[in-house]
Write an enzyme that holds these catalytic residues in place. Structure first.
Site, PDB file in Angstrom:
ATOM      1  N   GLU A 194       0.853  -1.192   0.000  1.00  0.00           N
ATOM      2  CA  GLU A 194       0.000   0.000   0.000  1.00  0.00           C
ATOM      3  C   GLU A 194       0.885   1.237   0.000  1.00  0.00           C
ATOM      4  O   GLU A 194       2.078   1.181   0.340  1.00  0.00           O
ATOM      5  CB  GLU A 194      -0.936   0.014   1.202  1.00  0.00           C
ATOM      6  CG  GLU A 194      -0.247   0.049   2.552  1.00  0.00           C
ATOM      7  CD  GLU A 194      -1.220  -0.102   3.718  1.00  0.00           C
ATOM      8  OE1 GLU A 194      -2.334  -0.583   3.504  1.00  0.00           O
ATOM      9  OE2 GLU A 194      -0.828   0.258   4.842  1.00  0.00           O
ATOM     10  N   HIS A 231      -4.644   2.697   7.592  1.00  0.00           N
ATOM     11  CA  HIS A 231      -3.487   2.351   8.425  1.00  0.00           C
ATOM     12  C   HIS A 231      -2.624   3.569   8.719  1.00  0.00           C
ATOM     13  O   HIS A 231      -2.574   4.520   7.938  1.00  0.00           O
ATOM     14  CB  HIS A 231      -2.617   1.300   7.723  1.00  0.00           C
ATOM     15  CG  HIS A 231      -3.301  -0.016   7.564  1.00  0.00           C
ATOM     16  ND1 HIS A 231      -3.006  -0.883   6.544  1.00  0.00           N
ATOM     17  CD2 HIS A 231      -4.266  -0.618   8.294  1.00  0.00           C
ATOM     18  CE1 HIS A 231      -3.751  -1.968   6.653  1.00  0.00           C
ATOM     19  NE2 HIS A 231      -4.529  -1.830   7.707  1.00  0.00           N
ATOM     20  N   ALA A 275      11.531  -4.376 -11.613  1.00  0.00           N
ATOM     21  CA  ALA A 275      12.444  -5.323 -10.950  1.00  0.00           C
ATOM     22  C   ALA A 275      12.136  -6.768 -11.311  1.00  0.00           C
ATOM     23  O   ALA A 275      12.891  -7.676 -10.928  1.00  0.00           O
ATOM     24  CB  ALA A 275      12.359  -5.137  -9.444  1.00  0.00           C
ATOM     25  N   GLY A 276      11.015  -7.001 -12.021  1.00  0.00           N
ATOM     26  CA  GLY A 276      10.722  -8.360 -12.461  1.00  0.00           C
ATOM     27  C   GLY A 276       9.469  -8.975 -11.886  1.00  0.00           C
ATOM     28  O   GLY A 276       9.111 -10.113 -12.224  1.00  0.00           O
ATOM     29  N   VAL A 327       5.443  -9.533 -11.421  1.00  0.00           N
ATOM     30  CA  VAL A 327       4.263  -9.410 -12.280  1.00  0.00           C
ATOM     31  C   VAL A 327       3.316  -8.432 -11.606  1.00  0.00           C
ATOM     32  O   VAL A 327       2.793  -8.709 -10.522  1.00  0.00           O
ATOM     33  CB  VAL A 327       3.577 -10.776 -12.474  1.00  0.00           C
ATOM     34  CG1 VAL A 327       2.305 -10.612 -13.303  1.00  0.00           C
ATOM     35  CG2 VAL A 327       4.536 -11.758 -13.130  1.00  0.00           C
ATOM     36  N   VAL A 328       3.113  -7.276 -12.203  1.00  0.00           N
ATOM     37  CA  VAL A 328       2.281  -6.225 -11.622  1.00  0.00           C
ATOM     38  C   VAL A 328       1.167  -5.889 -12.604  1.00  0.00           C
ATOM     39  O   VAL A 328       1.443  -5.416 -13.724  1.00  0.00           O
ATOM     40  CB  VAL A 328       3.107  -4.957 -11.306  1.00  0.00           C
ATOM     41  CG1 VAL A 328       2.212  -3.888 -10.666  1.00  0.00           C
ATOM     42  CG2 VAL A 328       4.275  -5.299 -10.383  1.00  0.00           C
ATOM     43  N   PRO A 329      -0.075  -6.121 -12.266  1.00  0.00           N
ATOM     44  CA  PRO A 329      -1.182  -5.811 -13.180  1.00  0.00           C
ATOM     45  C   PRO A 329      -1.390  -4.302 -13.302  1.00  0.00           C
ATOM     46  O   PRO A 329      -0.745  -3.514 -12.613  1.00  0.00           O
ATOM     47  CB  PRO A 329      -2.387  -6.492 -12.520  1.00  0.00           C
ATOM     48  CG  PRO A 329      -2.044  -6.515 -11.067  1.00  0.00           C
ATOM     49  CD  PRO A 329      -0.544  -6.681 -10.989  1.00  0.00           C
ATOM     50  N   SER A 384      -4.246  -2.828 -12.583  1.00  0.00           N
ATOM     51  CA  SER A 384      -5.213  -2.380 -11.571  1.00  0.00           C
ATOM     52  C   SER A 384      -5.450  -3.514 -10.584  1.00  0.00           C
ATOM     53  O   SER A 384      -5.081  -4.672 -10.845  1.00  0.00           O
ATOM     54  CB  SER A 384      -6.544  -1.973 -12.218  1.00  0.00           C
ATOM     55  OG  SER A 384      -7.177  -3.113 -12.778  1.00  0.00           O
TER      56      SER A 384
END
Length: 608
Positions: free
Chosen positions: A231, A273, A295-296, A298-300, A302
């Site tokens: 986050e 938080h 950095a490698g 897997v980032v979608p 959204s």
């Protein structure tokens, strides 16, 4: 920080600050997973000891309760997890006590709002001593099919839906406990489920980081891929970025940093938080997601696309033969708690106690259906309360006033009667109020204050059968029974008991009928012809007049009157009244600081 697996199917924990529901949820999870031993070895409740009863499946078990962390660790040396449900005010001190115990390896701090300086000290000590902190502000963690902390993963229904009763292939770590539950469900839909899940907590300084756990997962053979939910705020995710760049993480990582909507606000936004507060572009969700992607990981694009990304990575690993999907099993059903089952209408359970006189389940206690506030607001007296609790109805005012008069007249009869004497002697022996009171009450019986019921029984039977005073008295004599309510040690024909006269005068003035009292007076006239001291005493007066009260009020059936007399209601008046005096004598002796009583030798006849 640990380099591998934190928990196993034999892991046991100590639970600090007793909370019934999260402990029971842990035990239910144990049963669901087929554990042989409960995961909660002991409970620490400061200042308390003993046992708490809980359920392990259908079996009720007793879990030991200890007053201190040290005592619990000593009693349960194999328990190496400390689950701390203390408030934020005391969480740091109790957590440090646990960390200093050689047997404790992992400490989970549930409280949020732990002072940051305290959190830093805990983290420093843990890292220096190769121990693990999960939290503060965490829901905990779970190893599927083996062990879970407190309320992690929520209800049993949610645990089953998320397939957490058996291990999968995914390692999951998140800052948010609430989002962990959501992600467990998401992961279970598109993979064979998680192997281990950790919520590190949402405070600014968590005891362990996202990368700490990702590096652990990388060393656990059963974990084939990792999912990270970060986050905005802080720089924790960048340590994971560095680990990925340095090649320390060999398994696929699917990651998403939430909080991308923060850019829609003109001013700085504080999310739920303490740590979810962006401190500049570098701490934004967009920057972190981009860094992880480069950095490698897997980032979608959204959060909505996160589920698809997890599925693609999992399916690829299955296709490559790196994952053999888990064979599904059917977990055993958790027995439903009786209270829950009754509330849902699934079972009928017999009660163990019946009460028809009072009810304290509503907004206020009720006496025979009359709310406590009504009793006070309408000026009810002690007699009214007795009528409600003893007779289950509101009697007319003349009846309740008569009850109060009886109590006042019987409250005490000096220090020399047996009951008062016993209470005095007991009080002087240094005993407490209840012991002194009970000592006096135990003397009440057929010779001291126990004749009211018998007087009512015999007078009623004789009057109802139409016996003349002669027939009644002589018949009792033949049976060897003294007439209850007749005779006095001091009072006589010429020295009548003032209490009896007051009761008779009140009845003549207020009662609709006094036939039983008149019969008792006729009996007294006959007994006085035999001896001058065979006068009606206060027991006889109350016994006969209470019969007139019950029959003359028109509020009781003949069967109810017989039952009241037979059960012993009228003696209850004497017990209640005399308790006032016995308590008074107890207080009197203690106030006067009287020493231990010893009976004088000259008052004892010593004989062979």
């Amino acid at each position: 920080m640990a380099t591998g697996q934190l928990f196993s199917k034999t892991t046991q924990a100590l639970f600090y600050n007793y909370k019934q529901l999260p402990i029971q949820r842990m035990l239910d999870f144990d049963f669901l997973c087929g554990r042989e031993t409960p995961s909660v070895a002991g409970i620490i409740n400061p200042g308390s000891d003993g046992f708490q009863k809980l359920f392990f499946g259908q079996e009720e078990i007793a879990i030991p309760v200890h007053p201190t962390v040290e005592a619990a660790c000593s009693a349960h040396p194999t328990a190496d997890v400390f689950i701390n449900f203390a408030s934020f005010r005391s969480a740091a001190a109790s957590s440090m006590s646990a960390l200093k115990q050689p047997t404790i390896r992992v400490v989970a701090i549930i409280a949020e709002g732990v002072p940051e300086s305290d959190a830093k000290q805990l983290i420093s000590y843990a890292r220096a001593n190769n121990k693990v902190i999960i939290g503060p502000a965490t829901v905990g963690g779970i190893q599927a099919g083996a062990f879970k902390i407190g309320d992690t993963a929520g209800t049993i229904d949610n645990i089953i839906q998320c397939k957490l009763y058996r291990p999968g292939s995914v390692g999951f770590v998140s800052k948010s406990g609430g989002m962990s539950n959501e992600m467990y469900s998401t992961i279970a839909r598109v993979t064979d489920g998680i192997y281990e899940g950790i919520a590190i907590g949402g405070d600014v300084f968590p005891g362990s980081t996202l990368s700490d756990h990702i590096l652990r997962f990388n060393n656990i053979p059963q974990v084939k891929m990792m999912v990270v939910l970060g986050e905005l705020g802080g720089k924790d995710e960048y340590s994971l970025v560095e680990a990925l760049k340095q090649g320390k993480v060999e398994k696929p990582v699917v990651a998403w940093v939430s909080g991308t909507c923060a850019r829609l606000f003109k001013s700085e936004v504080q999310f739920g938080h303490a740590g979810a507060k962006s401190g500049g572009e570098l701490e934004s969700a967009q920057a972190k997601n981009q860094a992880l992607r480069e950095a490698g990981a897997v980032v979608p694009t959204s959060y909505e696309a996160l589920e698809s990304a997890i599925k693609e990575v999992f399916d690829k690993l299955v296709e490559e033969g790196k994952i053999s999907p888990v064979t599904e099993i059917t977990p055993p059903p958790i027995p439903e708690d009786l209270k829950t089952a009754i509330k849902s209408g699934k079972v009928r359970a017999p009660t163990h106690i019946i009460s028809t006189i009072s009810d304290d389940r509503g907004d206020e206690p009720c006496y025979a259906g009359v709310p406590m506030s009504t009793i006070i607001e309408q000026g009810y007296g002690v007699g009214d309360v007795i009528s409600l609790l003893w007779f289950k109805r509101s009697l007319p005012r003349y009846c309740t006033q008569f009850i109060e008069i009886c109590i006042m007249l019987c409250a005490d009869h000096g220090p020399c009667v047996s009951g008062a004497h016993n209470s005095i002697v007991t009080a002087r022996a240094g005993k407490d109020l209840v012991s002194s009171l009970v000592s006096g009450l135990l003397t009440i019986g057929p010779r001291f204050g126990g004749a009211i019921d018998d007087a009512a029984r015999y007078f009623k039977d004789a009057c109802d059968r139409g016996l003349t005073p002669y027939e009644f008295v002589e018949g009792m004599k033949k049976k060897g029974i003294r007439v209850p309510g007749i005779g006095h040690r001091i009072k006589s024909r010429d020295n009548r008991d003032k209490r009896v006269q007051l009761l008779q005068k009140y009845a003549h003035t207020h009662f609709p009928s006094v036939k039983y009292m008149e019969y008792a007076v006729q009996v007294e006239t006959y007994t006085l012809s035999k001896a001058n001291n065979l006068v009606m005493n206060v027991d006889g007066a109350i016994g006969s007049l209470f019969l007139d009260l019950l029959s003359g009020s028109g509020m009781f059936t003949k069967q109810e009157i017989d039952e009241i007399v037979e059960i012993g209601y009228l003696n209850g008046l004497f017990v209640l009244a005399r308790s006032i005096g016995l308590i008074g004598h107890t207080f009197d002796q203690k106030r006067l600081k009287q020493p231990l009583y010893r009976h004088p030798w000259e008052d004892v006849l010593y004989t062979k």
